[in-house]
Design an enzyme around this catalytic site. Structure first.
Site, PDB file in Angstrom:
ATOM      1  CB  THR A 221      -0.892   0.024   1.250  1.00 53.20           C
ATOM      2  OG1 THR A 221      -1.749  -1.114   1.230  1.00 53.20           O
ATOM      3  CG2 THR A 221      -1.727   1.292   1.317  1.00 53.20           C
TER       4      THR A 221
ATOM      5  CE1 TYR B 255      -7.902  -5.209   3.388  1.00 55.40           C
ATOM      6  CE2 TYR B 255      -6.009  -6.319   2.429  1.00 55.40           C
ATOM      7  CZ  TYR B 255      -6.536  -5.273   3.159  1.00 55.40           C
ATOM      8  OH  TYR B 255      -5.718  -4.295   3.673  1.00 55.40           O
TER       9      TYR B 255
END
Length: 368
Positions: free
Chosen positions: A26, A172
């Site tokens: 990220t 996720y």
């Protein structure tokens, strides 16, 4: 064990020049709507030289799957020009470009989703501070999300990427459907391991259907997974070994285990005889290449990972040492950045969004 300089050809026909891969990280460098920025393109281009492949940070396949501000998106055709520029910038160095595709599921919030409630397999909040309770997805929404992964794969192909990585790790949405903690459904998508795997099976069908329809050259499909969960109930290592049995029988080109350190052992005492990486590698029986990851900083780490994997992924080291792979290949080991990452934040040239993200992680002051 393979030398990191040797090439590797996947079953799809894509060949990597060497065994070094940049792991997905990220960076929060995209525009508010998920469009790739020029800074983001330059960031990847600066790190591409000397690698076999770069796996981008997670790109959402639906607006409702956005996990955080500044996140890459592959949810709409309007993203194609910038995505294409990103792929070309990576490939200009002879490096293959893979885009990681995902849906955050319950690991997001209303603020990120412009007031919309997050969705997941079931209406069960994540075990973390401030976690919001998601709404259970309808069967129609499940089907739409599965198709969205296929559409994202089509866009990756059209943008010129060499492959996609399905982000089935780090809690996720893909992992949420397999986990008994986040999946409490009593329909065909929940209950037994087989039913909790159904989402993944249909996801693979959707993605490979897109590859078969749109790819005019070899195209890679990989899958990243987390080996264990801390929640109770949650994914245990035996569940992961079962999952690997299913995945190695599929058309996947590689599997990528998500680890904070490559020598970590399973929490389950029944599997304490060797590391997670070694156990996973043995379970795959040489049928699918494995990417190992976690704390890789120098030549010794690379060698250790390649004892139990076909490829080695490098994350934070490349963030702060962009030419790390070139130094390693040239034998310039003394030039490798060895400072703690908490110190490296202060002297590594990073653009403001990336600096602020890294500084927040390591407790540094915000860049003026």
């Amino acid at each position: 064990m393979s030398n990191f300089t040797s090439p590797l050809t996947f079953r799809s026909g894509v060949t990597l020049a060497n065994r070094l891969v940049m792991s997905p990280m990220t960076t929060q460098q995209s525009f508010y709507n998920g469009t790739v920025t020029r800074d983001e393109i330059q960031y990847y281009a600066d790190r591409a030289q000397g690698l076999g492949a770069i796996i981008t940070g997670a790109a959402n396949v639906q607006a409702g799957g956005k996990g955080w501000p500044g996140e890459l998106s592959i949810a709409d055709d309007q993203m194609l020009p910038e995505l294409s520029a990103l792929a070309k910038a990576i490939q200009a160095h002879g490096t293959k470009a893979f885009v990681q595709i995902f849906h955050a599921g319950r690991m997001t919030n209303r603020a990120t989703l412009s007031g919309e409630q997050p969705v997941s397999a079931s209406a069960v909040a994540a075990v973390r501070p401030g976690a919001e309770t998601p709404r259970a997805m309808t069967v129609e929404e499940i089907h739409a999300t599965i198709q969205a992964f296929g559409a994202a794969t089509r866009r990756a192909i059209q943008a010129g990427f060499d492959g996609v990585e399905l982000h089935g790790a780090n809690t996720y949405l893909i992992q949420q459907f397999f986990s008994p903690h986040s999946n409490r459904r009593d329909d065909d998508y929940g209950g037994t391991r087989q039913k909790r795997y159904r989402f993944i099976a249909e996801l693979l069908q959707s993605v490979f259907a897109a590859v078969d329809q749109y790819a005019t050259r070899p195209f890679v499909v990989g899958y990243r997974f987390s080996p264990e969960e801390f929640e109770t109930p949650g994914i245990r290592f035996d569940d992961t070994l079962w999952l690997l049995d299913q995945l190695r029988a599929s058309r996947l080109d590689y599997l990528h285990v998500s680890l904070d350190h490559y020598d970590r052992v399973p929490r389950d005492s029944a599997h304490h005889d060797r590391s997670i990486l070694a156990s996973v590698h043995a379970a795959l029986q040489g049928q699918v290449p494995l990417i190992g990851v976690g704390g890789v900083r120098d030549r010794t780490d690379v060698t250790n990972v390649l004892n139990d994997a076909e490829l080695v992924a490098v994350g934070q080291q490349l963030l702060y040492d962009p030419t790390w792979a070139v130094k390693l290949a040239n034998g310039a080991d003394d030039a490798l950045m060895a400072a703690p990452f908490s110190e490296a934040v202060a002297f590594t040239p990073l653009n403001t969004p990336l600096y602020n993200f890294a500084a927040a992680r390591y407790g540094k002051p915000t860049k003026p």
